[in-house]
Design a protein around this motif. Structure first.
Motif, short mmCIF file in Angstrom:
data_model
loop_
_atom_site.label_atom_id
_atom_site.label_comp_id
_atom_site.label_asym_id
_atom_site.label_seq_id
_atom_site.Cartn_x
_atom_site.Cartn_y
_atom_site.Cartn_z
N ARG A 128 52.53 40.97 37.27
CA ARG A 128 52.20 41.40 35.90
C ARG A 128 50.72 41.13 35.59
N GLU A 129 50.25 39.96 35.99
CA GLU A 129 48.85 39.62 35.72
C GLU A 129 47.90 40.45 36.58
N VAL A 130 48.28 40.72 37.83
CA VAL A 130 47.47 41.58 38.69
C VAL A 130 47.29 42.95 38.04
N GLN A 131 48.38 43.53 37.57
CA GLN A 131 48.30 44.85 36.94
C GLN A 131 47.44 44.83 35.69
N GLN A 132 47.58 43.77 34.91
CA GLN A 132 46.79 43.66 33.68
C GLN A 132 45.30 43.55 34.00
N ARG A 133 44.94 42.71 35.00
CA ARG A 133 43.53 42.57 35.39
C ARG A 133 42.96 43.91 35.85
N LEU A 134 43.73 44.67 36.62
CA LEU A 134 43.26 45.95 37.12
C LEU A 134 43.06 46.95 35.98
N ARG A 135 44.00 47.02 35.09
CA ARG A 135 43.87 47.95 33.96
C ARG A 135 42.64 47.63 33.13
N GLU A 136 42.43 46.35 32.87
CA GLU A 136 41.28 45.95 32.06
C GLU A 136 39.97 46.25 32.77
N ALA A 137 39.93 46.06 34.10
CA ALA A 137 38.70 46.35 34.85
C ALA A 137 38.36 47.84 34.80
N VAL A 138 39.36 48.69 34.99
CA VAL A 138 39.12 50.14 34.95
C VAL A 138 38.73 50.59 33.55
N ALA A 139 39.41 50.05 32.54
CA ALA A 139 39.10 50.42 31.16
C ALA A 139 37.69 49.99 30.77
N ALA A 140 37.27 48.81 31.24
CA ALA A 140 35.96 48.28 30.85
C ALA A 140 34.81 48.91 31.63
N HIS A 141 35.00 49.19 32.91
CA HIS A 141 33.89 49.60 33.77
C HIS A 141 34.02 50.99 34.36
N GLY A 142 35.19 51.64 34.22
CA GLY A 142 35.41 52.92 34.88
C GLY A 142 35.90 52.70 36.31
N PRO A 143 36.50 53.73 36.92
CA PRO A 143 37.09 53.54 38.25
C PRO A 143 36.09 53.28 39.36
N ALA A 144 34.87 53.81 39.26
CA ALA A 144 33.90 53.62 40.34
C ALA A 144 33.50 52.15 40.46
N LEU A 145 33.00 51.57 39.39
CA LEU A 145 32.56 50.19 39.45
C LEU A 145 33.74 49.24 39.66
N ALA A 146 34.88 49.55 39.03
CA ALA A 146 36.07 48.71 39.21
C ALA A 146 36.49 48.67 40.67
N TRP A 147 36.39 49.82 41.36
CA TRP A 147 36.73 49.85 42.78
C TRP A 147 35.71 49.06 43.61
N GLU A 148 34.44 49.32 43.38
CA GLU A 148 33.38 48.74 44.21
C GLU A 148 33.22 47.24 44.02
N GLU A 149 33.39 46.74 42.78
CA GLU A 149 33.03 45.36 42.50
C GLU A 149 34.21 44.46 42.11
N VAL A 150 35.40 45.05 41.96
CA VAL A 150 36.57 44.23 41.63
C VAL A 150 37.67 44.41 42.69
N MET A 151 38.10 45.66 42.89
CA MET A 151 39.23 45.90 43.79
C MET A 151 38.88 45.71 45.26
N ALA A 152 37.83 46.41 45.72
CA ALA A 152 37.48 46.37 47.15
C ALA A 152 37.12 44.96 47.63
N PRO A 153 36.32 44.17 46.88
CA PRO A 153 36.04 42.80 47.36
C PRO A 153 37.30 41.95 47.48
N ALA A 154 38.24 42.12 46.53
CA ALA A 154 39.49 41.36 46.62
C ALA A 154 40.29 41.77 47.84
N LEU A 155 40.34 43.07 48.13
CA LEU A 155 41.06 43.55 49.31
C LEU A 155 40.43 43.04 50.60
N ARG A 156 39.09 43.07 50.65
CA ARG A 156 38.41 42.57 51.85
C ARG A 156 38.68 41.08 52.06
#
Length: 331
Positions: A128-156
């Motif tokens: 639940r918290e993972v989903q909330q963090r992701l939604r907030e990141a995309v809403a705040a920064h847009g999908p490009a920055l959210a992918w490059e600086e939030v999602m992708a570093p966590a996956l790596r």
């Protein structure tokens, strides 16, 4: 509520709760029989606050300070193990962060707080918290920055941890990947439905060659393109060659983007075949340029203008946008 029940409710381990109690005095206000932990509704609310703060990237020590400041049972100085213990560890925010990276946490390095919070929620298996963090990141920064600086570093970071720890962290990678995919697809669908649609524009086709199942980077690309108002048709992972060829002939795309994560799936012969496919009415037939995306591809060496290799999400967006805007609307 017992410690085990609270741990299951919050999605953390009982060891984490005991550690927070020992380090910061975040334990139950009353202990049954003098020893056994029993968590009251106020205690549960306090621990929910602690979990929420650490998931947003706040260090555990600072989160404990903030949680105790607003704790329902006020006098923490008088509680066993309360203010005295917190003061003893009051300046350990940085050592604690290092301890988490070396132990059960992820090797993130210098990243945004949103990324650190996402990783902590994933390690706790708090979906639940993972989903909330992701939604907030995309809403705040847009999908490009959210992918490059939030999602992708966590996956790596999960990938590095998985490689160094055997199979122990594969469940975290699956959890994180599933929620990232859900967030990106939701943004893509939402943007496609409500964005500035170019209904008559030739679509951009996104696909992975046969054998390629790493679709998350392409899902990020689709979300960004849709966010920018472009018309996108996504085919997903492991598309059979004939299915891809049939799609090109049927929809006459402005461009085709092929994603390959690894060398074995980077089929240059297929890419050239797609680029050579002609579509349209006789006498006015045309073809679609092909964009090679992902680390699996080598740059084409034949100088063909129909094959173009890109090395980043931003470059792919810029080139695909240019391709679609060049195409005249069709009826």
């Amino acid at each position: 509520m017992t410690t085990g029940q609270l741990a299951r409710l919050l999605g953390v381990s009982p060891t984490t709760l005991r550690s927070w109690d020992r380090r910061y005095g975040l334990g139950p206000a009353v202990r049954a029989n003098g020893r056994h932990r029993r968590w009251s509704p106020d205690d549960v609310a306090m621990m929910r606050k602690m979990c929420h703060l650490t998931a947003t990237g706040v260090s555990p020590a600072e989160a404990a300070r903030l949680t105790q400041r607003h704790a329902p049972h006020a006098d923490m100085a008088g509680a066993p193990g309360g203010e005295t213990l917190l003061a003893a560890h009051g300046d350990d925010a940085e050592p604690m962060a290092r301890h988490e990276q070396a132990g059960s946490g992820l090797p993130l390095g210098h990243v945004r707080l949103e990324c650190r919070g996402l990783a902590r929620a994933a390690v706790r298996m708090d979906g639940r918290e993972v989903q909330q963090r992701l939604r907030e990141a995309v809403a705040a920064h847009g999908p490009a920055l959210a992918w490059e600086e939030v999602m992708a570093p966590a996956l790596r970071a999960v990938g590095r941890k998985w490689q160094s720890s055997g199979e122990r962290y594969v469940e975290i990678e699956h959890l994180l990947s599933w929620h990232i995919s859900t967030t990106l697809r939701h943004r893509y669908v939402e943007s496609s439905a409500h964005g500035d649609r170019r209904a008559l524009a030739l679509p951009l086709v996104l696909a992975c060659p046969a054998g390629e199942y790493h679709t998350l980077p392409f899902e990020a690309l689709a979300a960004v393109l849709a966010d920018d108002g472009l018309t996108v048709l996504t085919l997903g992972g492991a598309v059979p060659p004939d299915a891809l060829m049939n799609t090109v002939q049927r929809v006459a795309p402005a461009a085709v983007a092929l994603w390959s994560q690894t060398r074995p799936t980077a089929d240059l012969r297929l890419a050239r075949r797609v680029a050579a496919t002609r579509w349209g009415v006789r006498g006015a037939r045309s073809s679609s340029p092909v964009l090679l995306c992902g680390p699996g591809w080598r740059s084409p060496t034949d100088g063909s203008g129909d094959l173009r290799h890109v090395k980043s999400l931003r470059e792919a967006v810029r080139v695909l946008t240019e391709f679609q805007r060049r195409c005249a609307p069709v009826r």
